[in-house]
Scaffold this active site. Structure first.
Site, PDB file in Angstrom:
ATOM      1  N   ARG A  12      10.725  90.742  61.305  1.00 26.41           N
ATOM      2  CA  ARG A  12      10.680  89.880  60.124  1.00 26.41           C
ATOM      3  C   ARG A  12      10.952  90.622  58.779  1.00 26.41           C
ATOM      4  O   ARG A  12      11.780  90.024  58.309  1.00 26.41           O
ATOM      5  CB  ARG A  12       9.098  89.219  60.366  1.00 26.41           C
ATOM      6  CG  ARG A  12       8.882  87.892  59.789  1.00 26.41           C
ATOM      7  CD  ARG A  12       8.701  88.053  58.354  1.00 26.41           C
ATOM      8  NE  ARG A  12       7.452  88.752  57.746  1.00 26.41           N
ATOM      9  CZ  ARG A  12       7.408  89.073  56.429  1.00 26.41           C
ATOM     10  NH1 ARG A  12       8.226  88.578  55.530  1.00 26.41           N
ATOM     11  NH2 ARG A  12       6.292  89.835  56.235  1.00 26.41           N
ATOM     12  N   ASP A  13      10.037  91.129  58.484  1.00 31.10           N
ATOM     13  CA  ASP A  13      10.117  91.617  56.971  1.00 31.10           C
ATOM     14  C   ASP A  13      11.496  92.381  56.880  1.00 31.10           C
ATOM     15  O   ASP A  13      11.626  92.135  55.703  1.00 31.10           O
ATOM     16  CB  ASP A  13       8.878  92.693  56.759  1.00 31.10           C
ATOM     17  CG  ASP A  13       8.694  92.835  55.226  1.00 31.10           C
ATOM     18  OD1 ASP A  13       9.525  92.541  54.603  1.00 31.10           O
ATOM     19  OD2 ASP A  13       7.733  93.410  55.114  1.00 31.10           O
ATOM     20  N   CYS A 237      11.808  93.762  48.627  1.00 32.26           N
ATOM     21  CA  CYS A 237      11.129  92.535  48.007  1.00 32.26           C
ATOM     22  C   CYS A 237      11.982  92.019  46.909  1.00 32.26           C
ATOM     23  O   CYS A 237      12.599  92.760  45.857  1.00 32.26           O
ATOM     24  CB  CYS A 237       9.681  92.922  47.250  1.00 32.26           C
ATOM     25  SG  CYS A 237       9.089  91.566  46.135  1.00 32.26           S
ATOM     26  N   ASN A 246       9.979  99.025  53.448  1.00 27.98           N
ATOM     27  CA  ASN A 246       8.915  99.627  54.041  1.00 27.98           C
ATOM     28  C   ASN A 246       8.699 101.051  54.283  1.00 27.98           C
ATOM     29  O   ASN A 246       9.876 101.591  54.584  1.00 27.98           O
ATOM     30  CB  ASN A 246       8.336  98.614  55.287  1.00 27.98           C
ATOM     31  CG  ASN A 246       8.471  97.375  54.880  1.00 27.98           C
ATOM     32  OD1 ASN A 246       7.260  96.840  54.408  1.00 27.98           O
ATOM     33  ND2 ASN A 246       9.411  96.502  55.063  1.00 27.98           N
TER      34      ASN A 246
END
Length: 312
Positions: A12-13, A237, A246
């Site tokens: 997802r991220d 982001c 991450n």
């Protein structure tokens, strides 16, 4: 040996930040491989409008077609009641709700005030709370906002408290823009764990300034046992200039196991999956363990050294 819970967010991220669309079959194959590697939780996708996040427009298809391991919690991001309804129709184990503690970042990222976000998420919680589906809230920018600056610890605690009062199961404290540093991370997690002992508390670090693993250690020392991470360090982001992805799963697991923790993760298995990411996404990944090998991946002794050894 202390047991830790590693939670993979790359599907997802990670994938939502990729310029290249990852085909549905490839997403499913990737998640199915992850499901066999010992993860406590996998964040599969996001039930956000396909117009907002076209990279995850196939959320229903992916969720329906993955082979679910009963030992893994399959979680998804939902932004509102419509997203929650779509997710629940797929039988997800958990919904993950997101808002920023920074007002400025929330306006930038979600186009609404924090209070409006809270109202929207409270409606989702009210709908889901009496079902078998767990509820987690991810609070972004708890360690700092790239537009607003520092975020007060008291503000973070106040927002955690508001969601705890609504009956959520867990909360994730997110270093969305990589502004956290070790003492700050340790102090905040210690405060949250002390005040909310019944919440499952997760650490979510980004490696923007190279401090993700150091922050992981101080969170451990504060008592955190749940950690988000992303294979290959995927993610980022869009509202944090220069932000990298991450904390890398394989780097974090490698470190934790050397420190004597039980992560439950098959390290060789996730390294093998990480090697498949470059052709899948079309660029290199931020994995130091993949590049250099594990600490005890020894190299052959050169012939000239062997000759010198024989003459000594």
């Amino acid at each position: 040996m202390k047991k830790l819970f590693i939670q993979e967010v790359a599907p997802r991220d990670g994938f939502q930040n990729e310029a290249r669309f990852i085909e549905t079959d490839d997403k499913i194959a990737f998640i199915d491989q992850l499901s066999q590697c010992g993860y406590a939780k996998i964040e599969v996708t996001s039930f956000t409008s396909p117009k907002a996040i076209p990279a995850l427009k196939d959320a229903e298809a992916v969720m329906h077609r993955i082979h679910r391991n009963p030992d893994v919690i399959y979680t998804v991001l939902v932004p509102n009641l419509r997203g929650a309804e779509r997710a629940m129709s797929c039988g997800v184990d958990e919904v993950n709700l997101v808002m920023s503690v920074s007002e400025t970042h929330n306006l930038s990222n979600l186009r609404m005030s924090r209070e409006r976000s809270f109202e929207q998420l409270a409606a989702v919680i009210g709908e889901v709370r009496n079902t078998s589906t767990a509820i987690n809230v991810s609070l972004s920018t708890v360690f700092g906002c790239p537009m607003q600056g520092d975020v007060a610890q008291d503000d973070v605690l106040a927002w955690v408290d508001r969601f705890a009062q609504l009956g959520v199961d867990g909360v994730t404290l997110c270093d969305t823009t990589g502004m956290a540093y070790p003492t700050q991370a340790g102090n905040l997690f210690a405060a949250v764990l002390a005040r909310f002992p019944n919440l499952q508390v997760t650490a979510h670090f980004h490696n923007t300034r190279g401090m993700a693993l150091a922050n992981t250690v101080t969170a451990l020392q504060a008592g955190v046992v749940r950690f988000d991470s992303s294979l290959g360090g995927l993610g980022g982001c869009p509202y944090a200039p220069g932000a990298s992805g991450n904390v890398t799963t394989e780097d974090m697991v490698h470190m934790l196991e050397l420190m004597g923790y039980d992560t439950g993760i098959n390290l060789e298995g996730i390294l093998a999956i990480s090697r498949t990411l470059v052709p899948l996404i079309g660029h290199d990944v931020n994995s130091q363990t993949l590049a250099a090998g594990t600490r005890m991946a020894l190299h052959p002794v050169p012939d000239y050294v062997r000759q010198l050894q024989r003459t000594q």
